[in-house]
Design an enzyme around this catalytic site. Structure first.
Site, PDB file in Angstrom:
ATOM      1  N   ASN A  78       0.836  -1.196   0.000  1.00 25.78           N
ATOM      2  CA  ASN A  78       0.000   0.000   0.000  1.00 25.78           C
ATOM      3  C   ASN A  78       0.877   1.255   0.000  1.00 25.78           C
ATOM      4  OD1 ASN A  78      -2.536   1.529   0.228  1.00 25.78           O
ATOM      5  ND2 ASN A  78      -3.358  -0.390   1.007  1.00 25.78           N
ATOM      6  N   ARG A  79       0.321   2.379   0.431  1.00 20.95           N
ATOM      7  CA  ARG A  79       0.982   3.669   0.252  1.00 20.95           C
ATOM      8  C   ARG A  79       1.596   4.182   1.546  1.00 20.95           C
ATOM      9  NH1 ARG A  79      -3.227   3.067  -2.993  1.00 20.95           N
ATOM     10  NH2 ARG A  79      -2.969   3.662  -5.176  1.00 20.95           N
ATOM     11  N   HIS A 104       3.814   0.072  -2.524  1.00 21.27           N
ATOM     12  CA  HIS A 104       4.161  -1.344  -2.653  1.00 21.27           C
ATOM     13  C   HIS A 104       5.660  -1.623  -2.723  1.00 21.27           C
ATOM     14  CE1 HIS A 104       0.053  -2.365  -2.771  1.00 21.27           C
ATOM     15  NE2 HIS A 104      -0.169  -2.308  -4.056  1.00 21.27           N
ATOM     16  N   HIS A 174      -0.937  -9.839  -3.813  1.00 19.08           N
ATOM     17  CA  HIS A 174      -1.740  -8.921  -4.634  1.00 19.08           C
ATOM     18  C   HIS A 174      -2.411  -9.658  -5.793  1.00 19.08           C
ATOM     19  CE1 HIS A 174      -2.974  -5.192  -6.505  1.00 19.08           C
ATOM     20  NE2 HIS A 174      -2.355  -4.466  -5.575  1.00 19.08           N
ATOM     21  N   TYR A 176      -5.320 -10.763  -8.273  1.00 14.76           N
ATOM     22  CA  TYR A 176      -6.582 -10.260  -8.823  1.00 14.76           C
ATOM     23  C   TYR A 176      -7.462 -11.455  -9.152  1.00 14.76           C
ATOM     24  CZ  TYR A 176      -4.531  -5.602  -9.847  1.00 14.76           C
ATOM     25  OH  TYR A 176      -3.950  -4.359  -9.776  1.00 14.76           O
ATOM     26  N   ASP A 245     -11.024   1.177  -3.318  1.00 19.90           N
ATOM     27  CA  ASP A 245      -9.591   0.986  -3.096  1.00 19.90           C
ATOM     28  C   ASP A 245      -9.332   1.350  -1.639  1.00 19.90           C
ATOM     29  OD1 ASP A 245      -6.938   0.467  -3.366  1.00 19.90           O
ATOM     30  OD2 ASP A 245      -6.535   1.990  -4.884  1.00 19.90           O
ATOM     31  N   GLN A 281      -7.495  -4.802   2.352  1.00 22.61           N
ATOM     32  CA  GLN A 281      -7.695  -3.837   1.275  1.00 22.61           C
ATOM     33  C   GLN A 281      -8.583  -4.452   0.206  1.00 22.61           C
ATOM     34  OE1 GLN A 281      -6.211  -0.816   1.529  1.00 22.61           O
ATOM     35  NE2 GLN A 281      -6.650   0.120  -0.460  1.00 22.61           N
ATOM     36  N   GLU A 308      -6.537  -7.861  -0.153  1.00 22.85           N
ATOM     37  CA  GLU A 308      -5.141  -7.885   0.282  1.00 22.85           C
ATOM     38  C   GLU A 308      -5.064  -7.743   1.802  1.00 22.85           C
ATOM     39  OE1 GLU A 308      -3.097  -4.768  -2.086  1.00 22.85           O
ATOM     40  OE2 GLU A 308      -5.037  -4.713  -3.107  1.00 22.85           O
TER      41      GLU A 308
END
Length: 347
Positions: A78-79, A104, A174, A176, A245, A281, A308
């Site tokens: 994440n950020r 990330h 991560h 999808y 998100d 997440q 996540e």
């Protein structure tokens, strides 16, 4: 997650793949680059096998992997706001690879590393050492992850990490998912998340203020609901990012427990997520449009979703920063289990 600015390392043809199989007809393929989940092939209620993970058609796409398809990401998932943090009186500057922020693990994150792979009974063990200074992080970090595929459809991901200097660590997978195997988007998927609150985010996807209650909002998935209709709700938090998100508060961290359930009614496939982490997440594939994956046509927005398991975004810059700091002599541990099956099987 949103698309970062990425560098692309020199392409090589050496990207070994390793496959786990179980007695239920599932196959999970894992790459040494990024400890990446490349595919997860599983039958639906009619026995038809399809891949429930999005990804690239060959190794070339994973050389940069800007969407982080299936990768293990870190040192910090994440950020991190402003691409910096203070630790023990020193300020550390990280790669800015998502606007002014760090995403990330940065330009040389774990998702691009070449991991050492060792076969184990029932699974794989992957190891990597992230050097002091990678992405701006202090200290050498030894990381390992074990993947195990059970006959009950459970894919267990067990993480461990050790450091020779204090450094923040927050790892996640991560992947999808699209449980219909790509026959359609994720709009009809039913989602349930065991969380009473989530973290609102600013225009740069950084959490701000206190956690917000999900009750009465588009974020309330305490009872299973289809994802598609929620994407169109008149909710500013959704409109500015074209979907979800956001980190759900599923903690506290500690014991392994189920935190989410997803089902595709058409195929009958269902996925549960259990984790030891405090955050989950939920990302609804808002920036997939135009990405060329394995299908004949490029992916469209909302063709896949991510769940996540991790600590909270930007936690290293918050009041509970010490909870994500790994110090010498301690061991970072996390377990997340994705279990895939068919609705009503065995009933």
């Amino acid at each position: 997650m949103t698309r970062p600015t990425m560098n692309t390392p020199k392409q090589t043809d050496d990207d070994p793949l390793h496959t786990l199989r179980n007695g239920a007809g599932m196959r999970v393929t894992i790459s040494a680059r990024g400890a990446t989940l490349r595919s997860w092939r599983a039958p639906d209620r009619y026995g038809k096998v399809a891949d429930v993970l999005l990804g690239f058609p060959d190794a070339a796409g994973y050389a940069g992997n800007a969407p982080y398809f299936g990768a293990l990401v870190g040192r910090c998932a994440n950020r991190i706001a402003g691409a910096s943090f203070a630790l023990d009186g020193a300020v550390h500057r990280l790669d800015r690879n998502d606007g002014d922020n760090h995403l990330h693990g940065g330009l040389v994150g774990l998702h691009l590393a070449r991991w050492q792979v060792e076969a184990e009974a029932g699974g794989l063990l992957l190891r990597h050492e992230s050097a002091d200074g990678d992405g701006g992080y202090p200290g050498n970090l030894q990381v390992q992850v074990r993947y195990r595929l059970g006959d009950d459809g459970s894919l267990s991901i067990d993480y461990e990490a050790r450091a020779d200097a204090p450094t923040p660590v927050n790892l996640t997978s991560h992947g999808y998912f699209n449980l219909n195997g790509g026959a359609a988007g994720i709009g009809d998927h039913l989602l349930r998340i065991a969380a009473d609150s989530y973290l609102p985010i600013d225009a740069q996807c950084i959490p701000y203020g206190r956690a917000a209650a999900v009750a009465g909002s588009a974020f309330d998935f305490r009872q299973a609901a289809p994802i598609g209709p929620r994407l169109g709700w008149p909710e500013p938090q959704l409109a500015q990012f074209r979907g979800f998100d956001h980190c759900y508060c599923v903690g506290p961290a500690g014991a392994l427990r189920e935190v989410a359930w997803v089902c595709d009614p058409a195929s009958g496939r269902e996925l549960t997520v259990a984790t030891t982490e405090a955050g989950l997440q939920f990302y609804s594939g808002n920036f997939l449009a135009g990405v060329r994956g394995r299908g004949a046509a490029p992916y469209a927005m909302h063709d896949g979703f991510c769940l996540e398991a991790q600590a909270y975004p930007n936690q290293i810059n918050g009041p509970d920063a010490e909870a994500v700091v790994l110090r010498p002599g301690r061991v970072y541990r996390q377990t997340t289990v994705y279990r895939l099956g068919v609705q009503g099987a065995g009933a």
